[in-house]
Design a protein around this motif. Structure first.
Motif, PDB file in Angstrom:
ATOM      1  N   LEU A 290      82.278 -21.543  65.568  1.00  0.00           N
ATOM      2  CA  LEU A 290      83.165 -21.994  64.501  1.00  0.00           C
ATOM      3  C   LEU A 290      84.640 -21.877  64.874  1.00  0.00           C
ATOM      4  O   LEU A 290      85.037 -20.939  65.566  1.00  0.00           O
ATOM      5  CB  LEU A 290      82.925 -21.161  63.233  1.00  0.00           C
ATOM      6  N   LEU A 291      85.435 -22.808  64.377  1.00  0.00           N
ATOM      7  CA  LEU A 291      86.885 -22.689  64.387  1.00  0.00           C
ATOM      8  C   LEU A 291      87.309 -22.566  62.928  1.00  0.00           C
ATOM      9  O   LEU A 291      87.174 -23.532  62.162  1.00  0.00           O
ATOM     10  CB  LEU A 291      87.543 -23.916  65.024  1.00  0.00           C
ATOM     11  N   PRO A 292      87.781 -21.396  62.497  1.00  0.00           N
ATOM     12  CA  PRO A 292      88.147 -21.212  61.089  1.00  0.00           C
ATOM     13  C   PRO A 292      89.219 -22.206  60.653  1.00  0.00           C
ATOM     14  O   PRO A 292      90.240 -22.356  61.333  1.00  0.00           O
ATOM     15  CB  PRO A 292      88.670 -19.773  61.034  1.00  0.00           C
ATOM     16  N   GLN A 293      89.006 -22.876  59.544  1.00  0.00           N
ATOM     17  CA  GLN A 293      89.966 -23.859  59.057  1.00  0.00           C
ATOM     18  C   GLN A 293      91.313 -23.221  58.738  1.00  0.00           C
ATOM     19  O   GLN A 293      92.358 -23.844  58.938  1.00  0.00           O
ATOM     20  CB  GLN A 293      89.410 -24.556  57.814  1.00  0.00           C
ATOM     21  N   SER A 294      91.288 -21.982  58.263  1.00  0.00           N
ATOM     22  CA  SER A 294      92.531 -21.322  57.851  1.00  0.00           C
ATOM     23  C   SER A 294      93.467 -21.040  59.012  1.00  0.00           C
ATOM     24  O   SER A 294      94.668 -20.829  58.811  1.00  0.00           O
ATOM     25  CB  SER A 294      92.207 -20.013  57.123  1.00  0.00           C
ATOM     26  N   ILE A 295      92.925 -21.035  60.235  1.00  0.00           N
ATOM     27  CA  ILE A 295      93.757 -20.715  61.393  1.00  0.00           C
ATOM     28  C   ILE A 295      94.327 -21.965  62.059  1.00  0.00           C
ATOM     29  O   ILE A 295      95.210 -21.873  62.924  1.00  0.00           O
ATOM     30  CB  ILE A 295      92.954 -19.875  62.417  1.00  0.00           C
ATOM     31  N   ILE A 296      93.862 -23.147  61.667  1.00  0.00           N
ATOM     32  CA  ILE A 296      94.270 -24.390  62.326  1.00  0.00           C
ATOM     33  C   ILE A 296      95.777 -24.627  62.279  1.00  0.00           C
ATOM     34  O   ILE A 296      96.379 -24.964  63.313  1.00  0.00           O
ATOM     35  CB  ILE A 296      93.491 -25.586  61.742  1.00  0.00           C
TER      36      ILE A 296
END
Length: 320
Positions: free
Chosen positions: A171-177
């Motif tokens: 996963l790539l956390p959306q909040s960190i994008i």
């Protein structure tokens, strides 16, 4: 005049580089082989075999009291020496006294504690900690991420050449994008400045540098977390910008845990444990968590079912 034959440890290093092992593995293997030779009073390994390996490994377990993983690394180094450098078949089974493996459960923070530690951090280290927790990746997997490994639209990270020399998607956390996008703009400017100064090279895996001579200057091959300074590659002696040293984040995490008054042994790897445990607590399937972590055997993932916040083995107390 015939060229002088290479020393044994130099042959070991050549064989390791041929297999594209990490530089840390090269140093560790060379050190164990040297210790093995010195333990047997400088006897050449060609004159030794399984009994001498067994004696050395037993010494490590009984006299040195090393951890099982340390003893296994020593064994791997010696097996590599005989199979890939000396090309000698070992006779018999190596029946050394094995270091005792403690059945320890991983240390896991609660969700509140995890957020407290991350809140105590700032800047680049905080972003890296968020990525470890939000993706379940290991510290070195994080440091070795390259620009091309990020899939923003799919919210995925491609983790390459992992602990088992395999690839996986997590996963790539959306909040960190948004933070990651801003960070990439900054390091792209750094890369462009390096190119203008005649540098801008990055280490490439396997033989890609020979196959694609210009690839090591390309933006998408650059590390996401590059070092602040250029350095000389210990193998090729080429001046490059390597990734960050792991010690920086390790110190930042320990400092944050102290400031947050967390009375547990907190390291960057604890975020991987928290990732797995908190997903299982949220009801996600253990096979899904296994795939995200990259575990070959589900039994490795099952250890996290023993540390869920519902008591041992997830059993509810009759008093409750």
């Amino acid at each position: 005049m015939e060229p002088k034959p290479k020393k044994l440890l130099d042959q070991v290093r050549d064989a390791i580089r041929l297999k594209n092992y990490a530089y840390s593995t090269e140093k560790a293997y060379a050190d164990w082989i040297e210790r093995f030779i010195r333990f047997h009073k400088l006897t050449h390994p060609r004159e030794m075999n399984s009994p001498q390996i067994e004696t050395f490994l037993t010494h490590l377990a009984v006299k040195q009291n090393v951890a099982p993983s340390t003893q296994n690394q020593a064994l791997s180094a010696l097996l590599f020496l005989y199979r890939n450098v000396l090309h000698i078949e070992l006779t018999g089974h190596i029946d050394a006294v094995r270091a005792q493996r403690d059945k320890r459960l991983p240390v896991v923070l609660t969700k509140t504690e995890t957020q407290q530690v991350i809140t105590q951090m700032s800047g680049l280290h905080q972003m890296m900690a968020k990525l470890l927790y939000g993706s379940g990746i290991r510290l070195m997997e994080c440091l070795r991420l390259r620009v091309k490994d990020i899939e923003f639209e799919r919210c995925q990270l491609m983790i390459r050449d992992t602990k088992g020399n395999e690839n996986r998607v997590t996963l790539l956390p959306q909040s960190i994008i948004p933070l990651l996008n801003q960070h990439l703009l900054q390091i792209k400017q750094l890369h462009q400045a390096d190119l203008a100064d005649g540098y801008g090279l990055v280490e490439l895996p396997f033989a890609l540098a020979r196959k694609y001579p210009n690839a090591e200057r390309e933006w998408y091959w650059q590390y996401i977390f590059p070092s602040e300074n250029l350095s000389v590659d210990p193998r090729s002696k080429v001046v490059r910008r390597h990734h960050l040293d792991p010690s920086g984040l390790q110190k930042a995490v320990r400092r944050a845990a102290t400031n947050a008054d967390i009375n547990k042994h907190v390291t960057p790897h604890i975020f991987r444990h928290c990732f797995a445990t908190h997903l299982l607590e949220a009801g996600y399937d253990i096979r899904t968590v296994q795939e995200l972590l990259g575990h070959k055997d589900v039994k490795t993932t099952q250890i996290y079912t023993h540390v869920l916040n519902k008591g041992p083995l997830g059993v509810r107390s009759p008093l409750d």
